[in-house]
Design an enzyme around this catalytic site. Structure first.
Site, short mmCIF file in Angstrom:
data_model
loop_
_atom_site.label_atom_id
_atom_site.label_comp_id
_atom_site.label_asym_id
_atom_site.label_seq_id
_atom_site.Cartn_x
_atom_site.Cartn_y
_atom_site.Cartn_z
N ASP A 135 0.86 -1.19 0.00
CA ASP A 135 0.00 0.00 0.00
C ASP A 135 0.90 1.24 0.00
OD1 ASP A 135 -2.34 -1.68 0.30
OD2 ASP A 135 -1.56 -2.09 2.29
N ASP A 171 3.51 0.97 -8.66
CA ASP A 171 3.08 1.77 -9.82
C ASP A 171 2.84 3.20 -9.38
OD1 ASP A 171 0.81 1.21 -8.22
OD2 ASP A 171 -0.51 1.75 -9.88
C1 LIG Z 1 -1.99 -3.37 -2.94
S1 LIG Z 1 -2.02 -5.00 -2.29
C2 LIG Z 1 -0.93 -5.89 -3.38
C3 LIG Z 1 -1.11 -7.36 -3.29
C4 LIG Z 1 -0.16 -8.21 -4.16
N1 LIG Z 1 1.20 -8.10 -3.69
C5 LIG Z 1 -0.26 -7.83 -5.61
O1 LIG Z 1 0.70 -7.22 -6.12
O2 LIG Z 1 -1.28 -8.16 -6.25
C6 LIG Z 1 -1.05 -4.85 -0.80
C7 LIG Z 1 -1.21 -6.05 0.10
O3 LIG Z 1 -0.32 -5.98 1.21
C8 LIG Z 1 -0.98 -6.47 2.35
N2 LIG Z 1 -0.28 -5.93 3.54
C9 LIG Z 1 -0.31 -4.65 3.99
N3 LIG Z 1 0.45 -4.52 5.09
C10 LIG Z 1 1.01 -5.74 5.32
C11 LIG Z 1 1.88 -6.25 6.32
N4 LIG Z 1 2.36 -5.45 7.28
N5 LIG Z 1 2.21 -7.55 6.28
C12 LIG Z 1 1.72 -8.36 5.32
N6 LIG Z 1 0.89 -7.93 4.34
C13 LIG Z 1 0.54 -6.64 4.34
C14 LIG Z 1 -2.42 -6.00 2.17
O4 LIG Z 1 -3.36 -6.75 2.92
C15 LIG Z 1 -2.60 -6.18 0.68
O5 LIG Z 1 -3.11 -7.46 0.34
#
Ligand SMILES: C[S@@+](CC[C@H](N)C(=O)[O-])C[C@H]1O[C@@H](n2cnc3c(N)ncnc32)[C@H](O)[C@@H]1O
Length: 230
Positions: A135, A171
């Site tokens: 994120d 991105d």
């Molecule tokens: C924008 S999504 C991208 C998901 C995937 N990597 C993709 O490129 O399709 C970001 C993901 O990171 C996860 N996330 C956020 N903070 C995290 C953390 N501290 N540990 C593990 N996952 C996390 C969110 O739940 C989310 O699914």
């Protein structure tokens, strides 16, 4: 001064819509089987039952979304162990479906914050780590929430073997500049590209993630960062 790891905390929702019956069954059956143990050190032995001292190489994906990238990587290296972290249940269900479909025996899942896993790994134990489209938290006042920060990146570095590879994708233009700055200031990583244009070319062994495909469909440019742990 606040430790950047202690001020970081997990933001966002953990559960989305109600699970369908097949999905709920998968969560009940497969998740306990392949979940990262709740306590103790995380080694090839405690995760995969490998003989002490003869563990397989370990790889970590932080925030795997629905798990497509992790499943692809795990299917390429069945002799390696993969640890995927994702707090969002819908994402975990997606990964379980892939693991089940492909019959992967080399994946372990932590439904929670990746920092909790990183802290329990022995130092210099990871061969590879991925942080793909985390994120972006684009507002400057939220910058401390970004996973790409000196504290978490220092922790990843500590857990990686010298020569190991760390990959980051985004991105978001704000996150691109921020990541260049954070990684540029890290004494632990060396950029693996040769030309600036390498940032814009997806390597063959880096399958497009779900998020990335959506970003491209919106016309966004996607950036690929590859580093070697010194
Ligand atoms: C924008 S999504 C991208 C998901 C995937 N990597 C993709 O490129 O399709 C970001 C993901 O990171 C996860 N996330 C956020 N903070 C995290 C953390 N501290 N540990 C593990 N996952 C996390 C969110 O739940 C989310 O699914």
């Amino acid at each position: 001064m606040n430790d950047p790891l202690t001020i970081r905390r997990l933001y966002g929702r953990r559960q989305g819509h109600k699970l369908r019956q097949g999905q709920a069954e998968l969560v009940e059956r497969l998740l306990p089987e392949i979940s990262v143990p709740e306590t103790g050190e995380l080694t090839a032995s405690t995760l995969f039952g490998d003989a002490e001292g003869q563990g397989r190489p370990l790889e970590l994906e932080i925030g795997f979304g629905k798990g497509e990238h992790m499943a692809w990587q795990a299917s390429q290296r069945p002799d390696h162990g993969f640890i995927g972290c994702e707090p969002f249940l819908d994402g975990v269900v997606g990964a379980l479906m892939k693991v089940d479909e492909l019959g992967l025996a080399n994946v372990r899942i932590h439904m929670g914050d990746a920092i909790e896993v990183l802290e329990r790994l022995p130092d210099a134990s990871l061969d590879r780590a991925w942080l793909l489209h985390p994120d972006p938290w684009p507002k400057a006042r939220h910058a401390k929430r970004r996973f790409m920060n000196a504290g978490p990146i220092g922790l990843i570095a500590r857990k990686m073997k010298p020569g190991g590879e760390f990959r980051f994708g985004t991105d978001h233009p704000v996150y691109v500049r921020w990541a260049m700055m954070v990684m540029g200031q890290s004494p632990d990583f060396e950029w693996l590209g040769e030309h600036p244009s390498d940032f814009l070319v997806r390597p063959d062994d880096w399958p497009e993630t779900r998020y990335e495909a959506k970003a491209r469909a919106k016309g966004h440019e996607v950036w690929y960062f590859r580093y070697r742990r010194r």
